[in-house]
Design a protein around this motif. Sequence first.
Motif, PDB file in Angstrom:
ATOM      1  N   ILE A 103       2.748  10.658  13.143  1.00  0.00           N
ATOM      2  CA  ILE A 103       3.219  10.554  12.036  1.00  0.00           C
ATOM      3  C   ILE A 103       3.660   9.168  12.086  1.00  0.00           C
ATOM      4  CG2 ILE A 103       6.270   9.914  11.815  1.00  0.00           C
ATOM      5  CD1 ILE A 103       6.598  12.988  13.524  1.00  0.00           C
ATOM      6  N   ASP A 104       3.370   8.097  12.476  1.00  0.00           N
ATOM      7  CA  ASP A 104       2.252   6.461  12.863  1.00  0.00           C
ATOM      8  C   ASP A 104       2.079   6.346  11.380  1.00  0.00           C
ATOM      9  OD1 ASP A 104       4.944   6.077  14.680  1.00  0.00           O
ATOM     10  OD2 ASP A 104       3.181   5.332  16.374  1.00  0.00           O
ATOM     11  N   HIS A 105       0.659   7.454  11.506  1.00  0.00           N
ATOM     12  CA  HIS A 105      -0.163   6.728  10.457  1.00  0.00           C
ATOM     13  C   HIS A 105       0.269   7.421   8.858  1.00  0.00           C
ATOM     14  CE1 HIS A 105      -3.295   6.282  13.839  1.00  0.00           C
ATOM     15  NE2 HIS A 105      -4.083   5.989  13.252  1.00  0.00           N
ATOM     16  N   LEU A 106       1.012   8.503   9.257  1.00  0.00           N
ATOM     17  CA  LEU A 106       1.761   8.743   8.079  1.00  0.00           C
ATOM     18  C   LEU A 106       2.753   7.563   7.604  1.00  0.00           C
ATOM     19  CD1 LEU A 106       2.900  12.616   8.554  1.00  0.00           C
ATOM     20  CD2 LEU A 106       1.401  11.634   6.650  1.00  0.00           C
ATOM     21  N   LEU A 107       3.324   7.306   8.167  1.00  0.00           N
ATOM     22  CA  LEU A 107       4.575   6.403   7.935  1.00  0.00           C
ATOM     23  C   LEU A 107       3.220   5.205   7.376  1.00  0.00           C
ATOM     24  CD1 LEU A 107       6.652   6.178  10.752  1.00  0.00           C
ATOM     25  CD2 LEU A 107       7.384   6.199   8.361  1.00  0.00           C
ATOM     26  N   MET A 108       2.037   4.744   7.119  1.00  0.00           N
ATOM     27  CA  MET A 108       1.342   3.696   7.068  1.00  0.00           C
ATOM     28  C   MET A 108       0.386   4.140   5.949  1.00  0.00           C
ATOM     29  SD  MET A 108      -1.176   1.777   9.937  1.00  0.00           S
ATOM     30  CE  MET A 108      -1.361   3.055  10.683  1.00  0.00           C
TER      31      MET A 108
END
Length: 305
Positions: free
Chosen positions: A20-25
Amino acid sequence: MIVAAVVVTYNGKKWIEKCIDHLLMSDVNLDIIVVDNCSSDGTKQLLKTYTDKIQIFELEENLGFGRANNVGIAQAYNAGAEYVFLVNQDVYVTPSTISLLISAAANEPQYGIISPMHLNGSATAFDRNFLQWINDDSCPGLLSDIYLQTIKTNLYETQFVNAAAWLITRRCLATVGGFNPNFLHYSEDDNYIMRAKFHNLKVGILPTISIRHDRESRARSVHFADDDLLYKRILVTKASDPFAEMDLKKERSKLIKNLLKATLRLDKKAFAFAKNRIRIFNNANWAQLSKSRTASMQAGATFIN
Protein backbone atom coordinates in the motif's frame (compact mmCIF):
# COMPACT_ATOMS: atom_id res chain seq x y z
CA MET A 1 -10.04 10.44 -14.91
CA ILE A 2 -10.67 7.82 -12.23
CA VAL A 3 -8.00 5.17 -11.79
CA ALA A 4 -8.45 2.44 -9.21
CA ALA A 5 -6.01 -0.04 -7.72
CA VAL A 6 -7.60 -3.23 -6.39
CA VAL A 7 -5.71 -5.34 -3.85
CA VAL A 8 -7.06 -8.64 -2.52
CA THR A 9 -5.56 -9.59 0.83
CA TYR A 10 -5.45 -12.87 2.68
CA ASN A 11 -3.12 -13.23 5.67
CA GLY A 12 -0.85 -10.69 4.04
CA LYS A 13 0.53 -9.02 7.15
CA LYS A 14 4.09 -9.63 5.94
CA TRP A 15 3.63 -7.55 2.76
CA ILE A 16 0.54 -5.36 2.83
CA GLU A 17 2.00 -2.21 4.39
CA LYS A 18 4.80 -2.13 1.84
CA CYS A 19 2.35 -2.82 -0.99
CA ILE A 20 0.00 0.00 0.00
CA ASP A 21 2.81 2.44 0.80
CA HIS A 22 4.19 1.97 -2.72
CA LEU A 23 0.75 2.50 -4.25
CA LEU A 24 0.36 5.71 -2.25
CA MET A 25 3.58 7.00 -3.82
CA SER A 26 2.17 6.64 -7.35
CA ASP A 27 2.39 9.74 -9.53
CA VAL A 28 -1.22 9.19 -10.61
CA ASN A 29 -4.11 9.81 -8.25
CA LEU A 30 -5.42 6.39 -7.20
CA ASP A 31 -8.59 5.10 -5.61
CA ILE A 32 -7.10 2.22 -3.62
CA ILE A 33 -9.62 -0.53 -2.93
CA VAL A 34 -8.60 -3.39 -0.63
CA VAL A 35 -10.76 -6.50 -0.37
CA ASP A 36 -9.81 -8.75 2.54
CA ASN A 37 -10.57 -12.45 2.15
CA CYS A 38 -11.25 -13.06 5.85
CA SER A 39 -7.66 -12.80 7.10
CA SER A 40 -6.80 -14.06 10.57
CA ASP A 41 -3.17 -12.93 10.96
CA GLY A 42 -3.60 -9.25 11.79
CA THR A 43 -3.92 -8.03 8.21
CA LYS A 44 -7.32 -6.46 8.89
CA GLN A 45 -5.93 -4.53 11.86
CA LEU A 46 -3.08 -3.18 9.73
CA LEU A 47 -5.51 -2.10 7.01
CA LYS A 48 -7.45 -0.04 9.53
CA THR A 49 -4.42 2.27 9.92
CA TYR A 50 -5.04 3.34 6.31
CA THR A 51 -8.78 4.00 6.59
CA ASP A 52 -8.44 7.66 5.59
CA LYS A 53 -6.49 6.72 2.44
CA ILE A 54 -8.09 3.52 1.11
CA GLN A 55 -11.45 1.79 0.81
CA ILE A 56 -11.66 -1.49 2.71
CA PHE A 57 -14.09 -4.34 2.12
CA GLU A 58 -13.94 -7.10 4.73
CA LEU A 59 -15.40 -10.38 3.50
CA GLU A 60 -16.89 -12.85 5.96
CA GLU A 61 -15.36 -15.81 4.14
CA ASN A 62 -12.52 -16.48 1.73
CA LEU A 63 -14.14 -16.15 -1.70
CA GLY A 64 -10.95 -16.90 -3.61
CA PHE A 65 -8.86 -14.59 -5.76
CA GLY A 66 -11.29 -14.01 -8.63
CA ARG A 67 -14.50 -13.43 -6.72
CA ALA A 68 -12.80 -11.15 -4.21
CA ASN A 69 -11.28 -9.13 -7.04
CA ASN A 70 -14.74 -8.84 -8.56
CA VAL A 71 -15.89 -7.03 -5.41
CA GLY A 72 -13.20 -4.39 -5.90
CA ILE A 73 -13.60 -4.28 -9.69
CA ALA A 74 -17.35 -3.70 -9.36
CA GLN A 75 -16.77 -0.85 -6.92
CA ALA A 76 -14.28 0.78 -9.30
CA TYR A 77 -16.29 0.14 -12.47
CA ASN A 78 -19.53 1.47 -11.02
CA ALA A 79 -17.68 4.57 -9.83
CA GLY A 80 -16.64 5.24 -13.43
CA ALA A 81 -13.01 4.11 -13.35
CA GLU A 82 -11.29 4.31 -16.73
CA TYR A 83 -8.59 1.91 -15.61
CA VAL A 84 -8.40 -0.72 -12.90
CA PHE A 85 -4.99 -1.91 -11.74
CA LEU A 86 -5.09 -5.34 -10.11
CA VAL A 87 -2.14 -5.81 -7.80
CA ASN A 88 -1.26 -8.72 -5.51
CA GLN A 89 -0.69 -8.04 -1.83
CA ASP A 90 2.99 -9.02 -2.21
CA VAL A 91 3.71 -6.75 -5.18
CA TYR A 92 5.50 -3.40 -5.00
CA VAL A 93 5.15 -0.78 -7.74
CA THR A 94 7.31 2.22 -8.58
CA PRO A 95 5.83 5.76 -8.56
CA SER A 96 5.51 5.76 -12.37
CA THR A 97 4.37 2.15 -12.92
CA ILE A 98 0.66 2.83 -13.28
CA SER A 99 0.90 6.13 -15.16
CA LEU A 100 3.20 4.56 -17.77
CA LEU A 101 0.88 1.60 -18.16
CA ILE A 102 -2.00 4.02 -18.73
CA SER A 103 -0.02 5.89 -21.39
CA ALA A 104 0.73 2.60 -23.15
CA ALA A 105 -2.95 1.61 -23.02
CA ALA A 106 -3.99 4.96 -24.48
CA ASN A 107 -1.47 4.61 -27.33
CA GLU A 108 -2.53 1.05 -28.19
CA PRO A 109 -6.25 0.70 -27.39
CA GLN A 110 -6.45 -2.77 -28.94
CA TYR A 111 -4.91 -4.05 -25.69
CA GLY A 112 -7.34 -4.80 -22.86
CA ILE A 113 -4.80 -6.10 -20.33
CA ILE A 114 -1.31 -4.65 -19.85
CA SER A 115 1.36 -5.69 -17.39
CA PRO A 116 4.92 -4.55 -16.62
CA MET A 117 7.91 -6.83 -16.29
CA HIS A 118 7.76 -8.93 -13.10
CA LEU A 119 10.92 -9.14 -11.00
CA ASN A 120 11.45 -11.06 -7.78
CA GLY A 121 11.12 -9.37 -4.39
CA SER A 122 14.70 -8.12 -4.32
CA ALA A 123 14.73 -7.08 -7.99
CA THR A 124 17.70 -9.36 -8.70
CA ALA A 125 16.01 -11.63 -11.25
CA PHE A 126 12.78 -12.21 -13.11
CA ASP A 127 9.91 -13.62 -11.09
CA ARG A 128 10.10 -17.36 -11.70
CA ASN A 129 6.52 -17.74 -12.91
CA PHE A 130 6.66 -14.65 -15.09
CA LEU A 131 9.83 -15.89 -16.78
CA GLN A 132 8.12 -18.89 -18.36
CA TRP A 133 5.74 -16.59 -20.25
CA ILE A 134 8.23 -14.32 -21.98
CA ASN A 135 9.75 -16.99 -24.19
CA ASP A 136 9.47 -16.61 -27.95
CA ASP A 137 6.47 -18.92 -28.21
CA SER A 138 4.41 -16.87 -25.78
CA CYS A 139 5.81 -13.38 -26.25
CA PRO A 140 7.66 -13.17 -29.60
CA GLY A 141 10.75 -11.00 -29.70
CA LEU A 142 10.91 -9.84 -26.09
CA LEU A 143 13.82 -11.93 -24.80
CA SER A 144 15.82 -11.38 -28.00
CA ASP A 145 15.30 -7.65 -27.79
CA ILE A 146 16.37 -7.64 -24.14
CA TYR A 147 19.58 -9.50 -24.97
CA LEU A 148 20.31 -7.38 -28.04
CA GLN A 149 19.45 -4.19 -26.13
CA THR A 150 16.88 -3.24 -28.74
CA ILE A 151 13.82 -3.16 -26.49
CA LYS A 152 10.87 -1.37 -28.05
CA THR A 153 8.95 1.20 -26.08
CA ASN A 154 5.62 -0.13 -27.30
CA LEU A 155 3.77 -3.20 -26.04
CA TYR A 156 4.77 -6.78 -26.74
CA GLU A 157 1.80 -9.03 -27.29
CA THR A 158 1.83 -12.12 -25.08
CA GLN A 159 -0.24 -15.26 -24.77
CA PHE A 160 -0.35 -14.94 -20.99
CA VAL A 161 0.90 -12.88 -18.07
CA ASN A 162 0.26 -13.55 -14.40
CA ALA A 163 -2.48 -11.42 -12.84
CA ALA A 164 -0.16 -10.14 -10.11
CA ALA A 165 -0.06 -6.71 -11.78
CA TRP A 166 -2.66 -6.12 -14.49
CA LEU A 167 -3.88 -2.82 -15.83
CA ILE A 168 -7.35 -3.48 -17.25
CA THR A 169 -9.01 -0.88 -19.43
CA ARG A 170 -12.63 0.14 -19.01
CA ARG A 171 -13.29 -1.08 -22.54
CA CYS A 172 -12.07 -4.52 -21.47
CA LEU A 173 -14.21 -4.52 -18.33
CA ALA A 174 -17.26 -3.37 -20.29
CA THR A 175 -16.70 -6.15 -22.85
CA VAL A 176 -15.22 -9.04 -20.86
CA GLY A 177 -16.37 -8.23 -17.32
CA GLY A 178 -14.84 -9.68 -14.18
CA PHE A 179 -13.40 -13.05 -13.23
CA ASN A 180 -15.46 -16.21 -13.70
CA PRO A 181 -16.69 -16.98 -10.15
CA ASN A 182 -16.47 -20.76 -10.72
CA PHE A 183 -12.72 -20.55 -10.14
CA LEU A 184 -11.71 -20.56 -6.48
CA HIS A 185 -7.92 -20.37 -6.50
CA TYR A 186 -5.75 -20.22 -9.66
CA SER A 187 -6.53 -20.46 -13.39
CA GLU A 188 -9.03 -17.61 -13.14
CA ASP A 189 -6.47 -15.41 -14.89
CA ASP A 190 -6.01 -18.03 -17.65
CA ASN A 191 -9.75 -18.00 -18.22
CA TYR A 192 -9.94 -14.20 -18.17
CA ILE A 193 -7.25 -13.93 -20.83
CA MET A 194 -9.06 -16.54 -22.97
CA ARG A 195 -12.20 -14.43 -22.73
CA ALA A 196 -10.36 -11.21 -23.56
CA LYS A 197 -8.97 -12.84 -26.70
CA PHE A 198 -12.38 -14.27 -27.54
CA HIS A 199 -13.64 -10.68 -27.55
CA ASN A 200 -10.72 -9.58 -29.77
CA LEU A 201 -8.71 -7.78 -27.12
CA LYS A 202 -4.95 -8.23 -26.83
CA VAL A 203 -2.77 -8.87 -23.80
CA GLY A 204 0.53 -7.03 -23.61
CA ILE A 205 3.71 -6.52 -21.63
CA LEU A 206 5.37 -3.13 -21.31
CA PRO A 207 9.10 -3.95 -21.05
CA THR A 208 10.33 -0.53 -20.00
CA ILE A 209 8.90 -0.74 -16.47
CA SER A 210 8.81 -3.40 -13.76
CA ILE A 211 7.25 -4.39 -10.46
CA ARG A 212 8.65 -6.55 -7.68
CA HIS A 213 6.76 -9.71 -6.74
CA ASP A 214 7.94 -10.71 -3.28
CA ARG A 215 7.03 -14.40 -3.14
CA GLU A 216 10.24 -16.41 -3.33
CA SER A 217 9.98 -17.66 0.26
CA ARG A 218 6.35 -18.76 0.03
CA ALA A 219 5.63 -22.48 0.32
CA ARG A 220 4.12 -24.29 -2.65
CA SER A 221 0.35 -23.88 -2.60
CA VAL A 222 -1.81 -26.88 -1.75
CA HIS A 223 -3.80 -26.01 -4.87
CA PHE A 224 -0.88 -27.26 -6.94
CA ALA A 225 0.07 -30.18 -4.69
CA ASP A 226 -3.37 -31.72 -4.13
CA ASP A 227 -4.37 -33.95 -7.05
CA ASP A 228 -8.10 -33.57 -6.42
CA LEU A 229 -7.88 -29.78 -6.47
CA LEU A 230 -5.81 -29.91 -9.64
CA TYR A 231 -8.34 -32.12 -11.41
CA LYS A 232 -11.28 -29.95 -10.29
CA ARG A 233 -9.48 -26.90 -11.69
CA ILE A 234 -8.76 -28.69 -14.97
CA LEU A 235 -12.46 -29.53 -15.34
CA VAL A 236 -13.56 -25.97 -14.59
CA THR A 237 -10.97 -24.60 -17.03
CA LYS A 238 -12.09 -26.92 -19.83
CA ALA A 239 -15.76 -26.26 -19.16
CA SER A 240 -15.21 -22.49 -19.16
CA ASP A 241 -13.17 -22.20 -22.37
CA PRO A 242 -15.06 -19.79 -24.66
CA PHE A 243 -13.35 -21.17 -27.77
CA ALA A 244 -14.29 -24.84 -27.34
CA GLU A 245 -17.24 -26.48 -25.62
CA MET A 246 -16.23 -29.39 -23.41
CA ASP A 247 -17.39 -32.83 -24.58
CA LEU A 248 -18.83 -34.27 -21.35
CA LYS A 249 -19.62 -37.65 -22.90
CA LYS A 250 -16.06 -38.04 -24.14
CA GLU A 251 -14.60 -37.03 -20.77
CA ARG A 252 -16.90 -39.42 -18.88
CA SER A 253 -16.10 -42.24 -21.30
CA LYS A 254 -12.38 -41.73 -20.76
CA LEU A 255 -12.82 -41.92 -16.99
CA ILE A 256 -14.87 -45.12 -17.22
CA LYS A 257 -12.27 -46.72 -19.51
CA ASN A 258 -9.55 -45.94 -16.96
CA LEU A 259 -11.66 -47.54 -14.24
CA LEU A 260 -12.21 -50.70 -16.33
CA LYS A 261 -8.51 -50.97 -17.15
CA ALA A 262 -7.63 -50.75 -13.47
CA THR A 263 -10.24 -53.40 -12.68
CA LEU A 264 -8.87 -55.81 -15.30
CA ARG A 265 -5.32 -55.31 -14.00
CA LEU A 266 -6.50 -55.81 -10.41
CA ASP A 267 -4.68 -52.59 -9.62
CA LYS A 268 -6.28 -51.35 -6.40
CA LYS A 269 -4.42 -48.06 -6.37
CA ALA A 270 -5.31 -47.20 -9.97
CA PHE A 271 -8.91 -48.33 -9.34
CA ALA A 272 -9.25 -46.02 -6.34
CA PHE A 273 -7.70 -43.16 -8.33
CA ALA A 274 -10.05 -43.66 -11.29
CA LYS A 275 -13.08 -44.05 -9.03
CA ASN A 276 -12.21 -40.78 -7.28
CA ARG A 277 -11.88 -38.99 -10.61
CA ILE A 278 -15.36 -40.18 -11.57
CA ARG A 279 -16.71 -38.95 -8.23
CA ILE A 280 -15.23 -35.48 -8.80
CA PHE A 281 -16.57 -35.42 -12.34
CA ASN A 282 -20.07 -36.43 -11.26
CA ASN A 283 -20.12 -33.86 -8.44
CA ALA A 284 -19.27 -30.94 -10.74
CA ASN A 285 -22.07 -28.45 -11.28
CA TRP A 286 -22.15 -28.75 -15.06
CA ALA A 287 -25.30 -26.66 -15.43
CA GLN A 288 -23.71 -23.73 -13.59
CA LEU A 289 -20.45 -24.08 -15.51
CA SER A 290 -22.30 -24.08 -18.83
CA LYS A 291 -24.37 -21.06 -17.81
CA SER A 292 -21.26 -19.11 -16.82
CA ARG A 293 -19.47 -20.04 -20.03
CA THR A 294 -22.41 -18.82 -22.11
CA ALA A 295 -22.52 -15.57 -20.13
CA SER A 296 -18.80 -14.98 -20.60
CA MET A 297 -19.13 -15.35 -24.37
CA GLN A 298 -21.56 -12.43 -24.51
CA ALA A 299 -20.06 -8.94 -24.57
CA GLY A 300 -20.81 -7.06 -21.38
CA ALA A 301 -19.71 -6.40 -17.81
CA THR A 302 -20.23 -10.09 -16.94
CA PHE A 303 -19.74 -11.14 -13.31
CA ILE A 304 -19.41 -7.49 -12.22
CA ASN A 305 -22.97 -6.26 -11.92
